[in-house]
Scaffold this active site. Structure first.
Site, PDB file in Angstrom:
ATOM      1  N   ASN A 149     -11.656  -5.041   1.945  1.00 46.76           N
ATOM      2  CA  ASN A 149     -12.735  -5.004   3.058  1.00 46.76           C
ATOM      3  C   ASN A 149     -13.775  -4.981   2.686  1.00 46.76           C
ATOM      4  O   ASN A 149     -14.518  -4.198   2.107  1.00 46.76           O
ATOM      5  CB  ASN A 149     -12.114  -3.549   3.797  1.00 46.76           C
ATOM      6  CG  ASN A 149     -13.012  -3.172   5.002  1.00 46.76           C
ATOM      7  OD1 ASN A 149     -13.557  -3.842   5.680  1.00 46.76           O
ATOM      8  ND2 ASN A 149     -12.665  -2.037   5.569  1.00 46.76           N
ATOM      9  N   ASP A 189      -8.529  -7.472  13.010  1.00 49.29           N
ATOM     10  CA  ASP A 189      -8.641  -6.226  13.613  1.00 49.29           C
ATOM     11  C   ASP A 189      -8.175  -6.669  15.074  1.00 49.29           C
ATOM     12  O   ASP A 189      -7.928  -5.529  15.802  1.00 49.29           O
ATOM     13  CB  ASP A 189     -10.025  -5.715  13.389  1.00 49.29           C
ATOM     14  CG  ASP A 189     -10.184  -4.462  12.631  1.00 49.29           C
ATOM     15  OD1 ASP A 189      -9.238  -4.190  11.903  1.00 49.29           O
ATOM     16  OD2 ASP A 189     -10.961  -3.769  12.857  1.00 49.29           O
ATOM     17  N   GLY A 223      -9.074  12.163  14.441  1.00 44.72           N
ATOM     18  CA  GLY A 223      -7.959  12.498  14.946  1.00 44.72           C
ATOM     19  C   GLY A 223      -6.833  13.240  14.137  1.00 44.72           C
ATOM     20  O   GLY A 223      -6.084  13.961  14.752  1.00 44.72           O
ATOM     21  N   GLU A 224      -6.794  13.082  12.781  1.00 44.63           N
ATOM     22  CA  GLU A 224      -5.703  13.480  12.210  1.00 44.63           C
ATOM     23  C   GLU A 224      -6.352  15.142  11.548  1.00 44.63           C
ATOM     24  O   GLU A 224      -5.602  16.046  11.408  1.00 44.63           O
ATOM     25  CB  GLU A 224      -5.885  12.993  10.723  1.00 44.63           C
ATOM     26  CG  GLU A 224      -4.991  11.375  11.042  1.00 44.63           C
ATOM     27  CD  GLU A 224      -5.232  10.500   9.796  1.00 44.63           C
ATOM     28  OE1 GLU A 224      -5.188  11.083   8.573  1.00 44.63           O
ATOM     29  OE2 GLU A 224      -5.266   9.165   9.805  1.00 44.63           O
ATOM     30  N   GLU A 268      -3.962   1.496   7.163  1.00 41.16           N
ATOM     31  CA  GLU A 268      -4.353   0.182   7.351  1.00 41.16           C
ATOM     32  C   GLU A 268      -4.160  -0.908   6.318  1.00 41.16           C
ATOM     33  O   GLU A 268      -3.702  -2.135   6.282  1.00 41.16           O
ATOM     34  CB  GLU A 268      -5.983  -0.194   7.907  1.00 41.16           C
ATOM     35  CG  GLU A 268      -5.843   0.733   9.303  1.00 41.16           C
ATOM     36  CD  GLU A 268      -7.585   0.690   9.886  1.00 41.16           C
ATOM     37  OE1 GLU A 268      -7.972  -0.137  10.331  1.00 41.16           O
ATOM     38  OE2 GLU A 268      -8.121   1.648   9.469  1.00 41.16           O
TER      39      GLU A 268
END
Length: 397
Positions: A8, A149, A333-334, A385
């Site tokens: 990435n 993406d 979120g987690e 991901e």
């Protein structure tokens, strides 16, 4: 052990992992690393090998030197490309435009097509291309695969994908909703189907990818039918430093009355807005501390953030008609149980009921956080991901 290298590449950094594609979603990668401060005198490479961390601090001139130094450091610890069987390299590419709806085996022609999309993602695609060029030179004998993406959102229906501006202008300049975080939304929506052990076509899911960047998606029978980000990752939800949805007229107003340039407005909306622009911080742990101390700016930022989550949630409930599952993923979120609780508060009449004890459990793999009586099953599912990209990449090996 056959491994996939996942890259990435950012403008001044490269994140990488060596991943066993056969891993489960919660397994740690064999090797992970970060090359940072590329082009700066205080460059640094951080390498994590089966839990052990190693650091090299040195000036790093460019992406080529950074990746070569990272591989040298890996070789020193017997986990470099010369010692391990790397079967494929997967590259995260932010923007695939309308050209790419699925992962692609990288060729010179594909690289040029990605380069042609730079006007749609000027902050991301140039760095993605740099990473591809460097990695192909270092590892020329293995397949390199681009994973986009935007790919998951090629299934958006026209009513969700198109903007109500002049169609000729839109067509000429590639203006439409592309959506982002697609690899993550696809990964967790597939995971929830696996957990429920039901056919994909029977499950409608709303996914919350909440990190510093944040987006939501409506997934109907495995296909994305709407998403909050737009032509760029600036649209949609309130984010860490991005504004999310605003009245487009604000741009003209700032230009005309404040004399701000396009670049200044771009910087304002992307880097100085969102939760940070409202409260001064973009870390939700700090924001929570400020709220606990009754900081009014923090309260305001949080309320605006939650309001936007609930707006999109309601919209997607209508778009799907029937919601079977809701999934929270990514850093906020987690880990931020209060965000999940407030985003779904008071929705019992719609079959959504959070179990406070389940919601308070630490982040340790996929888990159900709704009550047994809740018609809509609500999950926290860690995204991965890199694993998704690795699995795509090895299909071309």
């Amino acid at each position: 052990m056959a491994l996939a290298l996942v890259l990435n590449s950012g403008s001044s950094s490269i994140k990488f992992q060596l991943v066993n594609p056969e891993n489960s979603a919660i397994d740690e990668p064999y090797v992970s690393g970060l090359v940072e401060q590329i082009g700066e005198p205080n460059g640094r490479i951080v390498l994590k090998i089966e839990g052990e961390k190693y650091t090299l601090e040195t000036p790093i001139a460019d992406h080529s030197e950074g990746l070569n130094l990272a591989f040298d450091l890996m070789d020193q610890h017997n986990c470099g490309p010369s010692q391990l069987e790397i079967t494929a390299v997967g590259h995260r590419v932010v923007h695939g435009g309308i050209l790419f709806s699925a992962p692609e085996l990288i060729t010179d022609e594909i690289v040029e097509m990605i380069r042609d999309l730079i006007p749609l993602a000027p902050l991301h695609n140039p760095a993605n291309v740099d990473g591809i060029d460097v990695a192909r030179k270092i590892l020329p004998d293995v397949p390199h695969v681009a994973v986009f993406d935007t790919g998951f959102f090629h299934s958006l229906p026209p009513a969700a994908a198109l903007y109500a501006i002049n169609k000729d202008v839109a067509a000429e300049h590639g203006i439409r909703r592309y959506g982002f975080h697609g690899t993550s939304h696809e990964f967790v929506s597939k995971r929830v189907v696996e957990i429920l052990e039901k056919p994909t076509e029977d499950i409608n899911t709303i996914t919350f990818h909440l990190g510093n960047g944040a987006s939501m998606a409506a997934v109907q029978g495995g296909r994305a039918v709407d998403t909050s980000m737009g032509m760029t990752p600036l649209a949609g939800l309130v984010m860490g430093t991005r504004s999310g949805d605003i009245d487009p007229g604000i741009v003209f107003h700032l230009s005309r009355t404040a004399g701000m340039s396009i670049d200044e407005i771009d910087n304002l909306l992307n880097k100085k807005s969102g939760v940070k622009g409202l409260s001064g911080v973009n870390d939700f742990r700090e924001l929570r501390e400020m709220i606990d101390n009754n900081d009014q700016d923090a309260w305001s930022a949080y309320n605006i953030y939650i309001h936007q989550l609930r707006r999109y949630l309601g919209s997607y409930m209508v778009a799907l008609g029937r919601v079977d599952t809701i999934v929270f993923t990514a850093g906020v979120g987690e880990n931020a149980q209060f965000v999940r609780e407030d985003a779904l508060a008071g929705l019992e009449m719609y079959g959504i009921e959070i179990d406070p004890e389940r919601n308070a459990l630490p982040n340790d793999g996929p888990r159900l956080i709704s009550t047994d009586a809740s018609k809509v099953k609500v999950f926290v599912i860690p995204t991965n991901e890199e694993l998704a990209i690795a699995r795509y990449a090895v299909k071309f090996a």
